[in-house]
Design a protein around this motif. Structure first.
Motif, mmCIF file in Angstrom:
data_model
loop_
_atom_site.group_PDB
_atom_site.id
_atom_site.type_symbol
_atom_site.label_atom_id
_atom_site.label_comp_id
_atom_site.label_asym_id
_atom_site.label_seq_id
_atom_site.Cartn_x
_atom_site.Cartn_y
_atom_site.Cartn_z
ATOM 1 N N UNK A 285 0.827 -1.208 0.000
ATOM 2 C CA UNK A 285 0.000 0.000 0.000
ATOM 3 C C UNK A 285 0.861 1.258 0.000
ATOM 4 N N UNK A 286 1.959 1.241 0.774
ATOM 5 C CA UNK A 286 2.860 2.395 0.789
ATOM 6 C C UNK A 286 3.522 2.597 -0.570
ATOM 7 N N UNK A 287 3.879 1.497 -1.224
ATOM 8 C CA UNK A 287 4.472 1.607 -2.561
ATOM 9 C C UNK A 287 3.475 2.203 -3.549
ATOM 10 N N UNK A 288 2.222 1.780 -3.455
ATOM 11 C CA UNK A 288 1.193 2.330 -4.338
ATOM 12 C C UNK A 288 0.969 3.814 -4.048
ATOM 13 N N UNK A 289 1.018 4.183 -2.768
ATOM 14 C CA UNK A 289 0.875 5.595 -2.422
ATOM 15 C C UNK A 289 2.037 6.402 -2.998
ATOM 16 N N UNK B 246 1.377 6.925 -6.574
ATOM 17 C CA UNK B 246 0.333 7.936 -6.772
ATOM 18 C C UNK B 246 0.905 9.339 -6.620
ATOM 19 N N UNK B 247 1.697 9.551 -5.568
ATOM 20 C CA UNK B 247 2.268 10.878 -5.349
ATOM 21 C C UNK B 247 3.231 11.246 -6.482
ATOM 22 N N UNK B 248 3.982 10.265 -6.964
ATOM 23 C CA UNK B 248 4.879 10.539 -8.098
ATOM 24 C C UNK B 248 4.082 10.881 -9.352
ATOM 25 N N UNK B 249 2.952 10.188 -9.538
ATOM 26 C CA UNK B 249 2.124 10.440 -10.725
ATOM 27 C C UNK B 249 1.535 11.841 -10.713
ATOM 28 N N UNK B 250 1.291 12.387 -9.515
ATOM 29 C CA UNK B 250 0.728 13.733 -9.465
ATOM 30 C C UNK B 250 1.680 14.773 -10.045
ATOM 31 N N UNK B 251 2.976 14.467 -10.050
ATOM 32 C CA UNK B 251 3.950 15.413 -10.598
ATOM 33 C C UNK B 251 3.884 15.478 -12.116
ATOM 34 N N UNK B 252 3.091 14.595 -12.720
ATOM 35 C CA UNK B 252 2.856 14.702 -14.155
ATOM 36 C C UNK B 252 2.152 16.009 -14.497
ATOM 37 N N UNK B 253 1.602 16.670 -13.493
ATOM 38 C CA UNK B 253 0.968 17.966 -13.732
ATOM 39 C C UNK B 253 1.946 18.960 -14.330
ATOM 40 N N UNK B 254 3.253 18.793 -14.033
ATOM 41 C CA UNK B 254 4.255 19.694 -14.602
ATOM 42 C C UNK B 254 4.327 19.572 -16.120
ATOM 43 N N UNK B 255 4.023 18.373 -16.633
ATOM 44 C CA UNK B 255 4.118 18.142 -18.075
ATOM 45 C C UNK B 255 2.790 18.327 -18.786
ATOM 46 N N UNK B 256 1.776 18.793 -18.052
ATOM 47 C CA UNK B 256 0.436 18.937 -18.617
ATOM 48 C C UNK B 256 0.133 20.407 -18.864
ATOM 49 N N UNK B 257 -0.329 20.749 -20.049
ATOM 50 C CA UNK B 257 -0.688 22.156 -20.294
ATOM 51 C C UNK B 257 -1.902 22.559 -19.474
ATOM 52 N N UNK B 258 -1.899 23.781 -19.004
ATOM 53 C CA UNK B 258 -3.029 24.310 -18.257
ATOM 54 C C UNK B 258 -3.840 25.253 -19.117
ATOM 55 N N UNK B 259 -4.919 25.784 -18.579
ATOM 56 C CA UNK B 259 -5.733 26.736 -19.326
ATOM 57 C C UNK B 259 -4.966 28.032 -19.553
ATOM 58 N N UNK B 260 -5.394 28.853 -20.508
ATOM 59 C CA UNK B 260 -4.718 30.129 -20.744
ATOM 60 C C UNK B 260 -4.712 30.976 -19.475
ATOM 61 N N UNK B 261 -3.641 31.717 -19.231
ATOM 62 C CA UNK B 261 -3.583 32.552 -18.027
ATOM 63 C C UNK B 261 -4.646 33.644 -18.045
ATOM 64 N N UNK B 262 -5.095 34.010 -16.854
ATOM 65 C CA UNK B 262 -6.112 35.052 -16.711
ATOM 66 C C UNK B 262 -5.419 36.375 -16.409
ATOM 67 N N UNK B 263 -5.832 37.434 -17.089
ATOM 68 C CA UNK B 263 -5.179 38.723 -16.927
ATOM 69 C C UNK B 263 -5.622 39.456 -15.660
ATOM 70 N N UNK B 264 -6.825 39.126 -15.139
ATOM 71 C CA UNK B 264 -7.421 39.799 -13.977
ATOM 72 C C UNK B 264 -7.699 41.278 -14.241
#
Length: 373
Positions: free
Chosen positions: A28-32, A35-53
């Motif tokens: 279970x700890x290995x799977x966790x 999972x935590x390592x997989x969340x860092x894939x967010x760095x390689x994922x494009x996000x929505x266009x930035x908001x100017x505010x």
């Protein structure tokens, strides 16, 4: 020798991982960790266009919200929903095919029938109802007041976007709150209100129909046929509404109207993580911290030993899969359907982590002594 579960830290009862064997805990700890390592894939994922505010750029920053506001305003001046929606979509260079590019008329018709201040009041009342329902539902989960207050603060962090009245025309805002309310009021043997709120969410935003299907499956697998029938009826009502909706859209779409580019973004799990950071209070944290916290929220929901936690975890996992496979950078707002309840999972993570680590480090052995007489 069977290891006795440790007394919980925050929870009223031991976590789901209490009492695991050493080998199972290590797995279970290995799977966790994965999972935590997989969340860092967010760095390689494009996000929505930035908001100017910049208020002057609101038409670009919140183009979809402006679109829905235009539709509601035209309805208030006597327009017919499908005609004014088609005109607004064409004016904004939006696709008109397939029929799901048109939102169901439910929310726009309601908002057009009441004053804008009443719309904002309804939104705040719904947020208050969600908070009250979750306070009542979480009270038995914790032994002391402070952890319960932490859980409620996390709930508030998941609803930061939902208290912005200028987003009231956005369909996912209402559907996400109704899904959260449906989850909170559901109890074994008492499911009518949960079905009603879930159906209301789906009639506002048809993508909430996945939630109805998930609840139907869970009720069926649990052996509660009456509840399963209730959710099945809700799915049938949504299907009938969508059929009527598709027919009405077909009456106003022209042969040369553009089609949607499709929903096969294949952006992966990292897109779900990035979407959740944008949709909740995690947006104020750096991504290196926010991304693993999304993973810990999922772990926390898995750690709480309750029927409600299972329903939330299944819902979060299903929408994570939808966002990973079908989401595009401009459809990040799908995450709002599950954002309200996401962060609450962090309140259950400490007990789960403690139980996993304790079990994984257990070095006790069974000693067999042979006595010869």
């Amino acid at each position: 020798m069977i290891r006795r579960p440790l007394a919980p830290w925050w929870l009223a009862t031991p976590s789901r991982f209490a009492g695991l064997t050493r080998n199972h805990a290590r797995i279970a700890l290995a799977l966790l960790g994965m999972l935590l390592a997989a969340t860092l894939m967010a760095y390689a994922t494009p996000g929505p266009p930035p908001v100017s505010h910049d208020p002057a750029n609101r038409g670009n920053d919140q183009a979809d919200v402006v679109l829905y506001e235009t539709i509601v305003d035209n309805l208030r001046h006597g327009g017919a929903y499908y005609l004014v929606t088609a005109d607004a979509l064409r004016a904004g260079n939006y696709p008109l095919r397939p029929f799901v590019t048109f939102r169901l008329p439910t929310l726009a018709m309601v908002q057009a029938a009441i004053p804008p201040r009443a719309v904002a009041l309804m939104l705040y009342l719904l947020v208050a109802a969600v908070a009250l329902a979750w306070w009542q539902r979480l009270s038995p989960a914790f032994t002391r007041g402070p952890p319960r207050l932490v859980a409620m603060a996390l709930l508030a962090g998941g609803m930061m976007a939902f208290v912005q009245s200028d987003l009231a025309p956005f369909h996912e805002i209402w559907a996400g709150l109704l899904i959260a309310l449906s989850l909170a009021v559901h109890r074994p043997g008492s499911w009518v209100s949960a079905v009603a709120f879930g159906l209301a969410a789906a009639l506002i935003r048809e993508t909430a129909g996945l939630y109805l299907a998930l609840m139907f499956a869970l009720a069926w697998l649990s052996g509660d046929r009456r509840e399963a029938i209730g959710w099945g009826v809700a799915v049938a009502v949504l299907a009938a509404a969508l059929a009527l909706h598709a027919h009405a859209v077909g009456q106003v779409v022209r042969p040369l109207d553009p089609s949607s580019p499709g929903w096969s973004g294949l952006l992966g799990f990292g897109f779900f993580v990035r979407t959740m950071t944008i949709s909740t209070a995690l947006g104020i944290a750096p991504l290196w911290l926010a991304a693993p916290l999304v993973g810990l929220t999922l772990f926390g929901w898995a750690a709480w030993r309750s029927e409600l936690a299972l329903r939330v975890l299944v819902t979060l996992s299903a929408y994570a899969a939808v966002l990973a496979v079908f989401g595009r950078t401009d459809t990040f707002y799908w995450g709002l359907l599950v954002a309200p309840t996401l962060l609450v999972g962090l309140a259950f993570a400490p007990d789960g982590l403690r139980d996993l680590v304790t079990a994984a480090m257990d070095r006790r052995r069974i000693t067999v002594t042979r006595v010869v007489r």
